[in-house]
Design an enzyme around this catalytic site. Structure first.
Site, PDB file in Angstrom:
ATOM      1  N   SER A 127      53.317   9.244  25.885  1.00 18.17           N
ATOM      2  CA  SER A 127      52.791   8.519  26.953  1.00 18.17           C
ATOM      3  C   SER A 127      53.097   7.217  26.851  1.00 18.17           C
ATOM      4  CB  SER A 127      51.158   8.695  27.149  1.00 18.17           C
ATOM      5  OG  SER A 127      50.671   7.526  27.859  1.00 18.17           O
ATOM      6  N   TYR A 178      42.720   7.999  23.742  1.00 17.61           N
ATOM      7  CA  TYR A 178      43.906   8.812  24.132  1.00 17.61           C
ATOM      8  C   TYR A 178      45.046   7.743  23.702  1.00 17.61           C
ATOM      9  CZ  TYR A 178      47.340  10.109  27.673  1.00 17.61           C
ATOM     10  OH  TYR A 178      48.564  10.435  28.344  1.00 17.61           O
TER      11      TYR A 178
END
Ligand code: NAD
Length: 261
Positions: A145, A158
């Site tokens: 990401s 995350y």
């Protein structure tokens, strides 16, 4: 089309929806044989298998939790039993939830790390063992990401999982390069998938996000899938340990646009 992908076999975790499904559909168009897992949505997975078969591809869906080693082994066994080999493993399954760090429960932290980072480790380990045992110059792709690079307050678990995934990718790329095994990552920015569906339905939140993107639009899952197909193919044969950002320029420090700063 990448001719060398024809007939090869891939496991794609989280391939029943979102980016994973777009990758599955793209690799099916490359005439690959696919195994993907679903976590909770068996019907959705069956629909995805049907879509792939209607596009002329071949796929099997299996229930598997990527944070459980026995389930991950089941994915490999399914590939070998149904298609006789493994050439590519894509660790795509992932999850997120928003919570301020001082209020984050240990359970929240563990869940996200278990799926995003431990799942990537277990999938890679399973693929590496197969590749080494069968002397296959295999390929691993990890779905990272932009948050392997951009800090993301209230999503600390995350961001930590994707930051961890970056060095995991680079480390195993180095560890197995001499065996001809390539390991790369893809770092999407904001992509239109179920993970973001609620956020992008709200016009204010949608604008807040597109304002962070120099290209001023949300990305399509097929745009991420195109990078996965290239990384899977021999067109990228000299690339390992890299992260390809598919983010419309999100990582270019857009706050400095027009000479600000
Ligand atoms: P999504 O929610 O649409 O799909 C996530 C997939 O992961 C689903 O198929 C789900 O079943 C699977 N999954 C979740 N927990 C699992 C578990 N324990 N075991 C097995 N499978 C599990 O999300 P998406 O947007 O398609 O995200 C795919 C990947 O891309 C994730 O790793 C995510 O972090 C990453 N990513 C997405 C975006 C984005 O904007 N959509 C941006 C950057 C990175």
């Amino acid at each position: 089309m990448y001719q060398d992908l024809k007939g090869k076999v891939a496991v794609i975790t989280g391939g029943s929806k979102g980016i994973g499904q777009a990758i599955a559909l793209r690799l099916a168009k490359e005439d690959m044989n696919l195994v993907f897992n679903y976590n909770s949505d068996a019907k959705g997975a069956e629909r995805a298998v049907e879509k792939i078969r209607n596009n002329g591809g071949n796929a099997v869906a299996v229930h598997a939790d990527v944070s459980e080693e026995a389930d991950v082994k089941k994915l490999l066994d399914t590939a070998v039993t149904n298609f006789g080999q493994l050439d590519l493993w894509i660790n795509n399954a992932g999850m997120e939830n928003q919570v301020p760090t001082h209020k984050m429960s240990l359970a929240d932290w563990k869940k996200v790390l278990n799926v995003n980072l431990t799942g990537t480790f277990l999938g890679s380990k399973s693929a590496l063992n197969y590749f080494l045992d069968h002397k296959v110059k295999g390929n691993i792709i990890n779905m990272s990401s932009v948050h392997e690079q951009i800090p993301w307050p209230t999503f600390a678990h995350y961001a930590a999982s994707k930051g961890g995934s970056k060095l995991f990718t680079e480390t195993i790329a180095l560890e197995y390069a001499k065996r001809g095994i390539r390991v790369n990552a893809i770092a999407p920015g904001a992509i239109n998938t179920p993970i973001n569906a609620k956020k992008f339905k709200d016009p204010k939140q949608l604008k807040d996000t597109t304002d962070l993107i120099p290209m001023n639009r949300i990305g399509k899952p097929s745009e991420v899938a195109a990078a996965a197909a290239w990384l899977a193919s021999s067109e990228s044969s000299y690339v390992t340990g890299e992260t390809i950002f598919i983010d419309g320029g999100m990582t270019l420090y857009p706050s400095f646009e027009e000479g600000k700063g």
